[in-house]
Write an enzyme that holds these catalytic residues in place. Structure first.
Site, short mmCIF file in Angstrom:
data_model
loop_
_atom_site.label_atom_id
_atom_site.label_comp_id
_atom_site.label_asym_id
_atom_site.label_seq_id
_atom_site.Cartn_x
_atom_site.Cartn_y
_atom_site.Cartn_z
N LYS A 1 9.01 60.69 74.24
CA LYS A 1 10.33 60.09 74.02
C LYS A 1 11.16 60.33 75.28
O LYS A 1 11.40 61.48 75.66
CB LYS A 1 11.01 60.74 72.80
CG LYS A 1 12.49 60.37 72.63
CD LYS A 1 13.09 60.96 71.35
CE LYS A 1 14.61 60.77 71.30
NZ LYS A 1 15.24 61.36 70.10
N ASP B 1 21.27 60.20 74.89
CA ASP B 1 21.41 59.79 73.49
C ASP B 1 22.84 60.09 73.02
O ASP B 1 23.16 61.21 72.64
CB ASP B 1 20.39 60.56 72.62
CG ASP B 1 20.50 60.20 71.13
OD1 ASP B 1 21.18 59.20 70.81
OD2 ASP B 1 19.90 60.91 70.31
N LYS C 1 27.49 60.21 68.03
CA LYS C 1 27.44 61.66 67.78
C LYS C 1 28.84 62.26 67.94
O LYS C 1 29.58 61.82 68.82
CB LYS C 1 26.51 62.33 68.81
CG LYS C 1 25.04 62.14 68.55
CD LYS C 1 24.21 62.92 69.56
CE LYS C 1 22.73 62.62 69.40
NZ LYS C 1 22.16 63.12 68.14
N ASP D 1 17.32 64.69 75.86
CA ASP D 1 16.57 63.83 74.95
C ASP D 1 15.42 63.11 75.66
O ASP D 1 14.68 62.35 75.05
CB ASP D 1 17.52 62.83 74.27
CG ASP D 1 17.15 62.61 72.80
OD1 ASP D 1 16.43 63.46 72.24
OD2 ASP D 1 17.55 61.57 72.25
N ASP E 1 21.50 56.59 65.43
CA ASP E 1 21.17 57.87 66.09
C ASP E 1 19.72 58.29 65.80
O ASP E 1 19.21 59.22 66.43
CB ASP E 1 22.16 58.95 65.62
CG ASP E 1 22.18 60.15 66.54
OD1 ASP E 1 21.61 60.06 67.65
OD2 ASP E 1 22.76 61.19 66.17
N GLU F 1 17.15 56.96 66.84
CA GLU F 1 16.64 55.97 67.80
C GLU F 1 15.29 56.34 68.39
O GLU F 1 14.51 55.47 68.76
CB GLU F 1 17.66 55.76 68.93
CG GLU F 1 17.60 56.76 70.10
CD GLU F 1 17.82 58.21 69.70
OE1 GLU F 1 18.45 58.46 68.66
OE2 GLU F 1 17.33 59.11 70.41
N ARG G 1 12.61 57.52 67.08
CA ARG G 1 11.47 57.03 66.31
C ARG G 1 11.26 55.53 66.52
O ARG G 1 10.14 55.03 66.37
CB ARG G 1 11.66 57.38 64.82
CG ARG G 1 12.88 56.77 64.20
CD ARG G 1 13.22 57.39 62.86
NE ARG G 1 13.86 58.70 62.99
CZ ARG G 1 14.20 59.48 61.98
NH1 ARG G 1 13.96 59.10 60.75
NH2 ARG G 1 14.79 60.64 62.18
N1 BES Z 1 17.90 63.35 69.82
C1 BES Z 1 18.26 63.57 68.48
C2 BES Z 1 17.62 64.83 67.88
C3 BES Z 1 18.06 66.15 68.46
C4 BES Z 1 19.03 66.89 67.84
C5 BES Z 1 17.44 66.67 69.58
C6 BES Z 1 19.40 68.12 68.35
C7 BES Z 1 17.81 67.91 70.09
C8 BES Z 1 18.79 68.63 69.46
C9 BES Z 1 17.83 62.39 67.61
O1 BES Z 1 17.82 61.17 68.23
C10 BES Z 1 18.80 62.32 66.47
O2 BES Z 1 19.94 62.14 66.72
N2 BES Z 1 18.28 62.49 65.26
C11 BES Z 1 19.09 62.49 64.10
C12 BES Z 1 18.32 61.79 63.01
C13 BES Z 1 19.14 61.47 61.80
C14 BES Z 1 20.18 60.43 62.13
C15 BES Z 1 18.23 61.00 60.70
C16 BES Z 1 19.39 63.95 63.70
O3 BES Z 1 18.51 64.80 63.88
O4 BES Z 1 20.48 64.22 63.25
ZN ZN Z 2 17.49 61.19 70.31
ZN ZN Z 3 19.70 60.20 68.20
#
Ligand code: BES
Ligand code: ZN
Ligand code: ZN
Length: 493
Positions: A247, A252, A259, A270, A329, A331, A333
């Site tokens: 990824k 992000d 966020k 990210d 967010d 994204e 996946r």
């Molecule tokens: N890049 C983030 C995940 C992340 C969070 C990485 C904290 C490192 C530290 C990812 O893209 C994300 O935002 N995931 C969301 C998914 C949710 C919306 C289902 C998350 O983990 O909150």
């Molecule tokens: Zn992300």
């Molecule tokens: Zn994200």
């Protein structure tokens, strides 16, 4: 920094300073010369204790056992103590446990990983005066005169630690200095530097041709255009093909499901999955491993703008599956969905994807541990074992049929988020599972590095910031696979 191994006794070696490892309070060991001073300092000789005696030019560093990660931590602690001194040559004696080379390797890794600094943006830069580390294998030399395995181990450790440090460098670089285009340039330059490595970079037109509708949607609102980066290592007489997918969100922001500002800082990290797979390929090529290896990166930015993709949009992925977007967010996946389809087209024997995919994984296993997910227990087990040897923490998170159902969408084939707030790391992996074709399911592992990839405080021999998570476990796993077949030559890596 140069590493030399020798059978010469530690006391006969010329150096400016000596590092002495003290094992589990054993202050009577022959290598310890300052027992009284150590007693005065209340130095007992346990892990994370470190005593520098500047007049004697000796630094004592404790471990509870000769377990290799304790060695890495101990030597890194010792290097921190002497990093401001003007020493050029440092000597250290290596203990021999069951295998003569593992501790030597741990010493090299601990020193190289522990002395990494990221000072590109500092006006004042510190440079380490130490130019050479001499490792005495006097205990080893008593048993055999063949130093060759130890020399090979040192070379391997140097390559593994350097590749890890390069991953840290990519991740630590701020988002505007490591855009998708710049990351692609990094990969091309790396390919030019390495033997048997080529690099293909696909732009937006390529993504259109490939029908990567999910990847394109995530990328759409950024002024920095997306890139698919595909590095290939093709040695002669390769035994297997192993594909790594990363990824590569160079930033992000969360997109329209923006966020909160507290959670947005550190999102330059990210792109850690990308940094990891690029650096795994670098390490594998430098180790001259007998496998074809691919590193495939989906590089883009998740931003807001008038043309941003939205919650409620339905996207069509490369394999034709439709995805209802309920949170922009989630994204990573989406990008990985298309990249995994592309990766299975390469017909791998093993397929691994690395991603800072979910905050839920950090909640589940803590910030130091990688979450390992997949269908094959054997593959998970072998990866966990390699991770353990490499010094990385990893833990499996199990799939189940009920979590799978939570991804159902009323209007598309699948939703990009789960309908429940629990088990988020696993539901994210189960989303990815939809893009791994049947014949590859048992060959695939998903590694969620959201925790360890970037930690804003130092831990063990890792600096605050990027840790290069995932590189060492993969290279150890690949080394194990290299030596697996030769029964007569059962070697510990
Ligand atoms: N890049 C983030 C995940 C992340 C969070 C990485 C904290 C490192 C530290 C990812 O893209 C994300 O935002 N995931 C969301 C998914 C949710 C919306 C289902 C998350 O983990 O909150
Ligand atoms: Zn992300
Ligand atoms: Zn994200």
């Amino acid at each position: 920094m140069k590493f030399t191994v020798t059978e010469e006794k530690i006391e006969n070696l010329k150096a400016d300073c000596e590092i002495i490892i003290v094992v589990n309070k054993d202050l009577d060991h022959k290598w310890i010369k300052d027992k009284d001073d150590l007693r005065t300092l209340k130095f007992e000789g346990t892990l994370d204790e470190c005593a520098f005696l500047p007049h004697q030019h000796r630094v004592y560093t404790g471990v509870d056992s000769l377990e290799r990660d304790e060695i890495r931590i101990a030597v890194s602690n010792a290097m921190k103590k002497i990093s401001n001194c003007e020493y050029e040559r440092v000597k250290i004696a290596s203990y021999i446990k069951d295998c003569p080379v593992t501790n030597t390797k741990a010493i090299v890794e601990g020193i190289k990983l522990g002395t990494y600094t990221f000072d590109r943006y500092k006006s004042e830069k510190k440079s380490l005066s130490i130019k050479e580390v001499i490792i005495s294998l006097e205990d080893y030399a008593q048993k055999t005169l063949n130093l060759e395995p130890a020399k090979i181990a040192v070379k391997q450790a140097e390559i593994i630690a350097e590749a890890t440090n390069h991953a840290k460098e990519i991740v630590n670089t701020p988002p505007d200095d490591m855009t998708p285009v710049l990351l692609a340039q990094y990969a091309k330059d790396l390919a030019d530097d390495l033997e048997d490595v080529t690099c293909f970079v696909g732009d937006e037109n390529f993504l259109e041709e490939q029908k990567m509708g999910a990847f394109l949607a995530v990328s759409r609102a950024s002024v920095h255009k997306p890139r698919l980066i595909h590095l290939k290592y093709r040695p002669k007489n390769a035994r297997k093909k192993i594909v790594f997918v990363g990824k590569g969100l160079t930033y992000d922001s969360g997109g329209l499901s923006l966020k909160p500002s507290m959670h947005m800082v550190t999102m330059k990290a990210d792109k850690s999955g990308a940094a990891t797979v690029i650096s795994i390929l670098e390490g594998a090529a430098r180790l001259k491993l007998p496998f074809e290896i691919d590193a495939i990166v989906g590089a883009c930015e998740n931003m807001i703008g008038a043309n941003a993709y939205k919650p409620d949009d339905v996207l069509v992925a490369k394999n034709g599956k439709t995805i209802e977007v309920r949170n922009t967010d989630a994204e990573g996946r989406l990008v990985l969905a298309d990249c995994l389809c592309y990766a299975t087209e390469q017909k791998p024997d093993f397929l691994f994807d690395y991603a800072t995919l979910t905050g839920a994984c950090v909640v589940a296993v803590g910030e130091y541990t990688t979450g390992v997910m997949g269908h094959s227990s054997d593959l998970k087990h072998s990866y966990l074992s390699a991770a353990n040897k490499s010094g990385e923490l990893a833990s499996t998170l199990p799939f189940n049929r009920y979590l799978k159902k939570l991804l159902k969408s009323q209007i598309a084939d699948i939703s990009n988020i789960s309908s429940s707030r629990y088990g988020g790391a696993i539901t994210a992996a189960l989303f990815l599972d939809n893009f791994v074709e049947e014949e590859y399911k048992d060959k695939w592992l998903h590694l969620d590095i959201a925790g360890p990839a970037y930690v804003e405080k130092e831990w063990g021999y890792n600096q605050a910031g990027a840790s290069g998570a995932g590189v060492r476990m993969a290279l150890y796993w690949l080394l194990e696979l290299t030596y697996k077949k030769s029964k007569h030559h059962k070697k510990d890596v």
